[in-house]
Design a protein around this motif. Structure first.
Motif, PDB file in Angstrom:
ATOM      1  N   GLY A  36      29.899  17.732  78.565  1.00  0.00           N
ATOM      2  CA  GLY A  36      29.998  16.978  77.034  1.00  0.00           C
ATOM      3  C   GLY A  36      30.422  18.295  76.122  1.00  0.00           C
ATOM      4  N   CYS A  37      30.397  16.461  74.757  1.00  0.00           N
ATOM      5  CA  CYS A  37      30.912  17.624  73.918  1.00  0.00           C
ATOM      6  C   CYS A  37      29.663  17.060  72.590  1.00  0.00           C
ATOM      7  N   MET A  38      28.581  17.892  71.874  1.00  0.00           N
ATOM      8  CA  MET A  38      28.180  16.983  71.049  1.00  0.00           C
ATOM      9  C   MET A  38      28.270  17.158  68.786  1.00  0.00           C
ATOM     10  N   HIS A  39      28.251  16.693  69.045  1.00  0.00           N
ATOM     11  CA  HIS A  39      28.972  16.647  66.964  1.00  0.00           C
ATOM     12  C   HIS A  39      27.778  16.737  66.443  1.00  0.00           C
ATOM     13  N   GLU A  41      26.414  15.845  62.604  1.00  0.00           N
ATOM     14  CA  GLU A  41      27.093  16.413  60.929  1.00  0.00           C
ATOM     15  C   GLU A  41      25.569  17.070  60.293  1.00  0.00           C
ATOM     16  N   ALA A  42      26.305  17.301  59.453  1.00  0.00           N
ATOM     17  CA  ALA A  42      25.549  18.157  57.609  1.00  0.00           C
ATOM     18  C   ALA A  42      24.244  17.292  58.537  1.00  0.00           C
ATOM     19  N   ASN A  43      22.978  18.348  58.483  1.00  0.00           N
ATOM     20  CA  ASN A  43      21.365  18.246  58.296  1.00  0.00           C
ATOM     21  C   ASN A  43      21.149  17.256  59.935  1.00  0.00           C
ATOM     22  N   GLY A  44      22.087  17.025  60.685  1.00  0.00           N
ATOM     23  CA  GLY A  44      21.641  17.238  61.840  1.00  0.00           C
ATOM     24  C   GLY A  44      20.764  17.097  62.527  1.00  0.00           C
ATOM     25  N   ILE A  45      20.373  16.245  63.918  1.00  0.00           N
ATOM     26  CA  ILE A  45      19.422  17.589  64.472  1.00  0.00           C
ATOM     27  C   ILE A  45      18.919  16.293  65.604  1.00  0.00           C
ATOM     28  N   ILE A  46      19.471  17.352  67.112  1.00  0.00           N
ATOM     29  CA  ILE A  46      18.533  17.415  68.341  1.00  0.00           C
ATOM     30  C   ILE A  46      17.171  17.090  68.582  1.00  0.00           C
ATOM     31  N   GLY A  47      16.754  16.391  68.769  1.00  0.00           N
ATOM     32  CA  GLY A  47      14.872  16.932  67.909  1.00  0.00           C
ATOM     33  C   GLY A  47      14.651  17.495  69.431  1.00  0.00           C
ATOM     34  N   PHE A  48      12.878  17.618  69.221  1.00  0.00           N
ATOM     35  CA  PHE A  48      12.129  18.119  70.636  1.00  0.00           C
ATOM     36  C   PHE A  48      12.277  17.713  71.185  1.00  0.00           C
ATOM     37  N   GLN A  55      19.749  23.520  81.508  1.00  0.00           N
ATOM     38  CA  GLN A  55      21.603  23.464  80.577  1.00  0.00           C
ATOM     39  C   GLN A  55      21.766  23.931  79.433  1.00  0.00           C
ATOM     40  N   LEU A  56      23.195  24.469  79.111  1.00  0.00           N
ATOM     41  CA  LEU A  56      23.431  25.535  78.398  1.00  0.00           C
ATOM     42  C   LEU A  56      24.363  24.667  77.082  1.00  0.00           C
ATOM     43  N   ILE A  57      24.060  25.188  75.556  1.00  0.00           N
ATOM     44  CA  ILE A  57      24.949  24.813  74.977  1.00  0.00           C
ATOM     45  C   ILE A  57      26.070  25.606  74.221  1.00  0.00           C
ATOM     46  N   LEU A  58      26.666  25.225  73.799  1.00  0.00           N
ATOM     47  CA  LEU A  58      27.662  26.453  74.053  1.00  0.00           C
ATOM     48  C   LEU A  58      28.351  25.830  72.247  1.00  0.00           C
ATOM     49  N   ILE A  59      28.199  27.385  71.046  1.00  0.00           N
ATOM     50  CA  ILE A  59      28.638  26.865  70.022  1.00  0.00           C
ATOM     51  C   ILE A  59      29.777  26.768  70.062  1.00  0.00           C
ATOM     52  N   GLY A  97      26.458  20.771  59.668  1.00  0.00           N
ATOM     53  CA  GLY A  97      26.679  20.969  60.715  1.00  0.00           C
ATOM     54  C   GLY A  97      27.542  21.315  62.060  1.00  0.00           C
ATOM     55  N   LEU A  98      27.458  21.226  63.181  1.00  0.00           N
ATOM     56  CA  LEU A  98      28.102  22.202  64.461  1.00  0.00           C
ATOM     57  C   LEU A  98      28.456  21.359  65.679  1.00  0.00           C
ATOM     58  N   ILE A  99      29.427  21.940  66.204  1.00  0.00           N
ATOM     59  CA  ILE A  99      30.150  21.121  66.886  1.00  0.00           C
ATOM     60  C   ILE A  99      29.578  22.160  68.853  1.00  0.00           C
ATOM     61  N   ALA A 100      29.225  21.766  69.416  1.00  0.00           N
ATOM     62  CA  ALA A 100      28.218  22.186  70.979  1.00  0.00           C
ATOM     63  C   ALA A 100      28.870  21.609  71.933  1.00  0.00           C
ATOM     64  N   ILE A 101      29.616  22.861  73.456  1.00  0.00           N
ATOM     65  CA  ILE A 101      30.168  22.532  74.632  1.00  0.00           C
ATOM     66  C   ILE A 101      28.376  21.686  75.508  1.00  0.00           C
ATOM     67  N   VAL A 102      28.097  20.888  76.310  1.00  0.00           N
ATOM     68  CA  VAL A 102      27.074  21.279  76.700  1.00  0.00           C
ATOM     69  C   VAL A 102      27.200  21.070  78.461  1.00  0.00           C
ATOM     70  N   ILE A 103      26.903  21.701  79.356  1.00  0.00           N
ATOM     71  CA  ILE A 103      27.155  21.516  80.029  1.00  0.00           C
ATOM     72  C   ILE A 103      25.248  21.507  80.432  1.00  0.00           C
ATOM     73  N   GLU A 104      25.265  20.586  81.999  1.00  0.00           N
ATOM     74  CA  GLU A 104      23.564  20.228  81.994  1.00  0.00           C
ATOM     75  C   GLU A 104      23.903  20.290  84.110  1.00  0.00           C
ATOM     76  N   SER A 105      23.539  21.188  84.418  1.00  0.00           N
ATOM     77  CA  SER A 105      23.526  21.196  85.964  1.00  0.00           C
ATOM     78  C   SER A 105      21.798  21.511  86.138  1.00  0.00           C
ATOM     79  N   GLU A 106      21.486  21.214  87.505  1.00  0.00           N
ATOM     80  CA  GLU A 106      19.663  22.039  88.527  1.00  0.00           C
ATOM     81  C   GLU A 106      20.667  23.103  88.654  1.00  0.00           C
TER      82      GLU A 106
END
Length: 119
Positions: A36-39, A41-48, A55-59, A97-106
């Motif tokens: 997937g792709c995560m967007h 915005e400024a001051n954005g957060i993916i909470g703990f 998972q692997l996120i690519l900035i 702000g940032l855009i990242a591709i997220v890859i999730e798999s076992e």
């Protein structure tokens, strides 16, 4: 948590079929994989939270910080790939702000193709 690099400097020149480009390999899987792709915005957060699956996120644009179970904030920028194993706690934040591709798999093994980012 491990931070890898997938920027141009990590890639290899491809010339097959009269091509002229650089390919930075990331990973290969045989099991079900979600991308997937995560967007943020400024001051954005993916909470703990704990990773349900590796998972692997690519900035790919922007930057910010990540932290893992050790609670240390690590600066991230374009070309960084952050890897968390299943069950590992993690958080991502950004001021600009940032855009990242997220890859999730076992089945993720980013070290097969990428080098760990120097600190």
């Amino acid at each position: 948590m491990k931070v890898y690099r997938f920027d141009k400097e990590e890639g290899k020149k491809v010339a097959h079929f009269n091509s002229n480009f650089i390919m930075s390999r990331i990973l290969k899987t045989e099991k079900t994989t979600q991308i997937g792709c995560m967007h943020l915005e400024a001051n954005g957060i993916i909470g703990f939270h704990q990773a349900v699956v590796s998972q692997l996120i690519l900035i790919v644009n922007g930057g910010g910080w990540v932290r893992g179970d050790d609670n240390l904030k690590v600066n991230i920028t374009v070309g960084d790939a952050i890897y968390w194993e299943k069950g590992e706690g993690h958080e991502t934040t950004t001021d600009t702000g940032l855009i990242a591709i997220v890859i999730e798999s076992e089945e993720l093994a980013p070290s097969d193709f990428m080098t760990i980012k120097a600190k």
